[in-house]
Every structure is written in C-alpha cells, then in structure tokens.
Design a protein around this motif. Structure first.
Motif, PDB file in Angstrom:
ATOM      1  N   ALA A 134      44.188  47.423  41.378  1.00 54.99           N
ATOM      2  CA  ALA A 134      44.894  47.104  42.615  1.00 54.99           C
ATOM      3  C   ALA A 134      44.396  45.781  43.183  1.00 54.99           C
ATOM      4  CB  ALA A 134      44.699  48.230  43.633  1.00 54.99           C
ATOM      5  N   ALA A 135      45.275  45.147  43.946  1.00 50.15           N
ATOM      6  CA  ALA A 135      44.927  43.837  44.496  1.00 50.15           C
ATOM      7  C   ALA A 135      43.737  43.914  45.439  1.00 50.15           C
ATOM      8  CB  ALA A 135      46.131  43.239  45.212  1.00 50.15           C
ATOM      9  N   ASP A 136      43.554  45.068  46.081  1.00 50.42           N
ATOM     10  CA  ASP A 136      42.461  45.203  47.036  1.00 50.42           C
ATOM     11  C   ASP A 136      41.255  45.933  46.451  1.00 50.42           C
ATOM     12  OD1 ASP A 136      43.674  47.621  46.777  1.00 50.42           O
ATOM     13  OD2 ASP A 136      43.688  48.108  48.925  1.00 50.42           O
ATOM     14  N   SER A 137      41.211  46.045  45.122  1.00 55.09           N
ATOM     15  CA  SER A 137      40.082  46.724  44.491  1.00 55.09           C
ATOM     16  C   SER A 137      38.789  45.962  44.753  1.00 55.09           C
ATOM     17  CB  SER A 137      40.307  46.859  42.981  1.00 55.09           C
ATOM     18  OG  SER A 137      41.418  47.665  42.708  1.00 55.09           O
ATOM     19  N   GLY A 138      37.753  46.705  45.090  1.00 54.90           N
ATOM     20  CA  GLY A 138      36.473  46.081  45.342  1.00 54.90           C
ATOM     21  C   GLY A 138      35.729  45.787  44.056  1.00 54.90           C
ATOM     22  N   GLU A 139      34.659  45.009  44.166  1.00 50.17           N
ATOM     23  CA  GLU A 139      33.884  44.607  42.993  1.00 50.17           C
ATOM     24  C   GLU A 139      33.299  45.816  42.276  1.00 50.17           C
ATOM     25  OE1 GLU A 139      30.067  41.712  41.920  1.00 50.17           O
ATOM     26  OE2 GLU A 139      30.531  42.231  44.005  1.00 50.17           O
ATOM     27  N   ALA A 140      32.691  46.712  43.032  1.00 51.69           N
ATOM     28  CA  ALA A 140      32.078  47.892  42.415  1.00 51.69           C
ATOM     29  C   ALA A 140      33.128  48.769  41.755  1.00 51.69           C
ATOM     30  CB  ALA A 140      31.308  48.681  43.471  1.00 51.69           C
ATOM     31  N   GLN A 141      34.295  48.869  42.362  1.00 51.50           N
ATOM     32  CA  GLN A 141      35.355  49.703  41.809  1.00 51.50           C
ATOM     33  C   GLN A 141      35.826  49.164  40.464  1.00 51.50           C
ATOM     34  OE1 GLN A 141      38.727  50.100  44.399  1.00 51.50           O
ATOM     35  NE2 GLN A 141      39.906  51.347  42.952  1.00 51.50           N
ATOM     36  N   ILE A 142      36.023  47.854  40.372  1.00 50.04           N
ATOM     37  CA  ILE A 142      36.453  47.250  39.099  1.00 50.04           C
ATOM     38  C   ILE A 142      35.369  47.410  38.041  1.00 50.04           C
ATOM     39  CG2 ILE A 142      37.201  45.132  37.963  1.00 50.04           C
ATOM     40  CD1 ILE A 142      38.267  44.155  40.623  1.00 50.04           C
ATOM     41  N   TYR A 143      34.109  47.243  38.455  1.00 49.10           N
ATOM     42  CA  TYR A 143      33.030  47.372  37.485  1.00 49.10           C
ATOM     43  C   TYR A 143      32.948  48.796  36.958  1.00 49.10           C
ATOM     44  CZ  TYR A 143      28.455  47.204  35.324  1.00 49.10           C
ATOM     45  OH  TYR A 143      27.424  47.296  34.424  1.00 49.10           O
ATOM     46  N   GLU A 152      35.198  39.188  36.875  1.00 53.02           N
ATOM     47  CA  GLU A 152      34.589  37.856  36.965  1.00 53.02           C
ATOM     48  C   GLU A 152      35.505  36.875  37.681  1.00 53.02           C
ATOM     49  OE1 GLU A 152      32.348  34.554  34.145  1.00 53.02           O
ATOM     50  OE2 GLU A 152      33.440  36.220  33.226  1.00 53.02           O
ATOM     51  N   SER A 153      36.807  37.024  37.451  1.00 53.46           N
ATOM     52  CA  SER A 153      37.764  36.120  38.092  1.00 53.46           C
ATOM     53  C   SER A 153      37.780  36.305  39.606  1.00 53.46           C
ATOM     54  CB  SER A 153      39.157  36.365  37.515  1.00 53.46           C
ATOM     55  OG  SER A 153      40.123  35.584  38.181  1.00 53.46           O
ATOM     56  N   ARG A 154      37.716  37.551  40.056  1.00 54.75           N
ATOM     57  CA  ARG A 154      37.809  37.822  41.491  1.00 54.75           C
ATOM     58  C   ARG A 154      36.472  37.645  42.209  1.00 54.75           C
ATOM     59  NH1 ARG A 154      41.693  43.155  42.246  1.00 54.75           N
ATOM     60  NH2 ARG A 154      43.367  42.518  40.818  1.00 54.75           N
ATOM     61  N   TYR A 155      35.387  37.959  41.501  1.00 54.20           N
ATOM     62  CA  TYR A 155      34.069  37.927  42.136  1.00 54.20           C
ATOM     63  C   TYR A 155      33.086  37.150  41.257  1.00 54.20           C
ATOM     64  CZ  TYR A 155      36.242  41.790  44.693  1.00 54.20           C
ATOM     65  OH  TYR A 155      37.100  42.562  45.441  1.00 54.20           O
ATOM     66  N   PRO A 156      33.317  35.842  41.092  1.00 52.24           N
ATOM     67  CA  PRO A 156      32.472  35.063  40.169  1.00 52.24           C
ATOM     68  C   PRO A 156      31.009  34.986  40.594  1.00 52.24           C
ATOM     69  CG  PRO A 156      33.864  33.624  41.483  1.00 52.24           C
ATOM     70  CD  PRO A 156      34.337  35.013  41.748  1.00 52.24           C
ATOM     71  N   PHE A 157      30.735  35.223  41.900  1.00 60.23           N
ATOM     72  CA  PHE A 157      29.350  35.154  42.376  1.00 60.23           C
ATOM     73  C   PHE A 157      28.893  36.499  42.943  1.00 60.23           C
ATOM     74  CE2 PHE A 157      31.343  30.954  43.009  1.00 60.23           C
ATOM     75  CZ  PHE A 157      30.596  30.223  42.096  1.00 60.23           C
ATOM     76  N   GLY A 158      29.576  37.560  42.546  1.00 58.21           N
ATOM     77  CA  GLY A 158      29.249  38.876  43.056  1.00 58.21           C
ATOM     78  C   GLY A 158      28.005  39.460  42.420  1.00 58.21           C
ATOM     79  N   LYS A 159      27.605  40.639  42.897  1.00 62.39           N
ATOM     80  CA  LYS A 159      26.378  41.282  42.422  1.00 62.39           C
ATOM     81  C   LYS A 159      26.491  41.773  40.984  1.00 62.39           C
ATOM     82  CE  LYS A 159      25.467  45.394  43.920  1.00 62.39           C
ATOM     83  NZ  LYS A 159      25.186  46.574  44.778  1.00 62.39           N
ATOM     84  N   TYR A 160      27.733  41.959  40.493  1.00 64.91           N
ATOM     85  CA  TYR A 160      27.929  42.440  39.131  1.00 64.91           C
ATOM     86  C   TYR A 160      28.311  41.314  38.151  1.00 64.91           C
ATOM     87  CZ  TYR A 160      28.103  47.069  41.283  1.00 64.91           C
ATOM     88  OH  TYR A 160      27.808  48.217  41.982  1.00 64.91           O
ATOM     89  N   ALA A 161      28.346  40.086  38.633  1.00 65.56           N
ATOM     90  CA  ALA A 161      28.880  38.988  37.817  1.00 65.56           C
ATOM     91  C   ALA A 161      28.082  38.796  36.518  1.00 65.56           C
ATOM     92  CB  ALA A 161      28.889  37.695  38.627  1.00 65.56           C
TER      93      ALA A 161
END
Length: 316
Positions: free
Chosen positions: A53-62, A85-94
């Motif tokens: 989903a467009a509003d999926s969070g980083e943890a949810q996608i991971y 990686e595309s949505r959260y390139p600098f996130g905690k799971y990157a």
C-alpha cells in the motif's frame, strides 16, 4: 632429475556445504533445493506483484519482505526489498534490506544482479560489520552464474565447460579469506576454493587433451606444465606430468620427456599412463602412434596422430 612433489590433500570437494553460520536472519539454504524452489516460484509468479500500500510503513514492508524470504518466494522478496529501499533509503532497515537483497537475487537465480547488489553494498558500506557476507555471496553467485537448467539437474562435467565464473568465484572467496580470516564464512569459503581450484586444474588438462587431438603438442605440453607449476596439491597434477611427458615425446624433446616421466613415476607410480617399470606406456609414445598416409606424405603437417587422452579420474 625427478622431483618429489608436495601432494598435500588432493581430495576434491565433491559436494558443497549446505549451510553456513551467518549473523543475518537468513542463511544460504541447500543449494539444489534453493534453486529448484526458486525456479518453480519464478515460473508460477513472474507477473505477480507484492501488495504494498502507498501508506505502508518501513517496518511493515520489511516484515513483508521477510515473509517472502521465509517462504522462498524470492522474486517477491526482491520487489519488496527494492520498494523498501526506494521509499526509505535512509531508514533503519535500509542497510539490512540491501544485504537481504543480495540473498534474494541469488535465490531468484539472478546471479548477475546478486553480484551487483553485493558490489554496491561493499562500495557503500566498506566498514559494515557484515560486509564479509557480501563478499561471500559474491563468490556463491559467481559459482552459480554459469549454470543452466541441464547443469542444475544433471551430473554434467563442469571441467569441460567455460570456467570464467569459476575463476571469478575463486577470486571472490580468496578476497574474503584474506580480508576477513576470522569471518564465519571463511571455513566454507576455503572448502569451496579447494573445489574450484581442482575444477580449474582439471579444465587445463581437458584443454591439453584438445590440443593433443589437434596435433598441437607444444601447446598441450605447456598446459600440463602450467598445471604442475600453478595447481600443486590438486589431483590433476599427475595428469599434468603425464601430459608433459607425452607432449615432449611427441615433440622429440627426449630429455624433457625423461624428466617428466621420472617425476611422474616417483610421485604417482600407479598412474595409468605408466608401465610397471616406470616408463611411459607405448601408446603414449611415437612408437605407439600409427601415422596416416596423409600425415607421412605431408611430413607431419596434416592429419597428426591422435594419442590417448589423459583423465586419471577414471582409474580412481
């Protein structure tokens, strides 16, 4: 003067290890099982897209990518990790996602993509505590890169195939061992290097046999010498000496042939090319060759004699 060689452990690795320890959650599974399941998944779901989903969070996608990896749906795992990686390139799971992406590409039989993903991770994170994993996966991907459908399921002789990727894999594992000798993957990498080294040495003998069939005796002898000089402690050294002995005999270089034969007899007295007394069997010498009329009339230029081929594996 005959030379005693350092035999060492000449037993080739017949099968590659199934599992290795890893600081990551996922480890390389049994190679054949992984490839088969990935192939089936690819055939069944090439057009499927992960439901993100467009509003999926980083943890949810991971977590979704993790579920795909757990179920060995590697194609979907790749797409989920790429989306993360595309949505959260600098996130905690990157960084973790980039590592997982290497494995996902490998499981999906996308070996070139796995190598590229590993190179990218090494380039971006050279000091990462798990960078050794990227080097290890590069070696695994290079090892599998030349495999087609037949070679995955049939016992084909890999020493008769192109060995470019085998050389690359050996180089990658060598980098891992030299840079990270205490890595959790070092022991497995060393075992794979033994296997690959044996494969590369045997390939050189196959090339020498081809040169013998073509009548290129000097080229054949040089291949045998290359094996003896560069692949010590491999089973192919015995055939390398036999190739040298036969090549020099066919070239009329008696002194070099005598030295190679004596060295072969000293180190490998039971080699099938030798008589009980240590001399080369007649079929491997000029006396054992039946030259055709065309060869005699052309003074050896055309239709050269085709001596027996060397592969002492048949006598093991």
């Amino acid at each position: 003067m005959a030379t005693r060689l350092n035999h060492g452990n000449t037993q080739p690795v017949s099968t590659l290890p199934d599992r290795v320890a890893t600081p990551l959650r996922h480890t390389p599974r049994a190679l054949l099982a992984s490839l088969v399941l990935a192939l089936l998944a690819a055939c069944a779901g090439n057009d499927e897209m992960p439901d993100i989903a467009a509003d999926s969070g980083e943890a949810q996608i991971y977590r979704q990518a993790e579920r795909f990896l757990d179920s060995r749906n590697y194609n979907m795992a790749v797409r989920s990790l790429q989306a993360l990686e595309s949505r959260y390139p600098f996130g905690k799971y990157a960084e973790q996602a980039q590592l997982e992406l290497i494995y996902a590409h490998y499981g999906a039989l996308e070996t070139e993509a796995a190598i590229e993903a590993a190179n990218r991770f090494i380039r971006l994170h050279p000091q990462h505590p798990n960078v050794d994993y990227a080097y290890y996966m590069k070696g695994l991907a290079a090892t599998a890169a030349d495999q087609d459908i037949l070679s995955r399921f049939l016992p084909l002789d890999k020493t008769t195939r192109d060995v470019t990727y085998a050389r690359e894999a050996f180089a990658e594992f060598s980098q891992l061992v030299s840079r990270y000798p205490d890595s959790a993957y070092a022991a497995d990498a060393k075992a794979r290097m033994v296997y690959l080294r044996n494969l590369l040495a045997r390939h050189e003998i196959n090339v020498a046999n081809y040169y013998f069939r073509r009548g290129a005796y000097l080229a054949a002898a040089n291949r045998g010498r290359y094996v003896v000089e560069n692949f010590q402690r491999t089973p192919a050294v015995a055939d390398g000496l036999a190739v040298m002995a036969q090549g020099y005999i066919l070239l009329g270089k008696d002194d070099l042939a005598k030295q190679a034969t004596e060295t072969l007899a000293l180190n490998f007295p039971d080699h099938p090319a030798l008589e009980k007394g240590g001399s080369l069997r007649s079929e491997y010498t000029l006396e054992g060759e039946q030259r055709s009329l065309i060869n005699r009339l052309s003074f050896g230029l055309f239709d050269p004699p085709r001596p027996p081929q060397f592969d002492s594996r048949d006598s093991d």
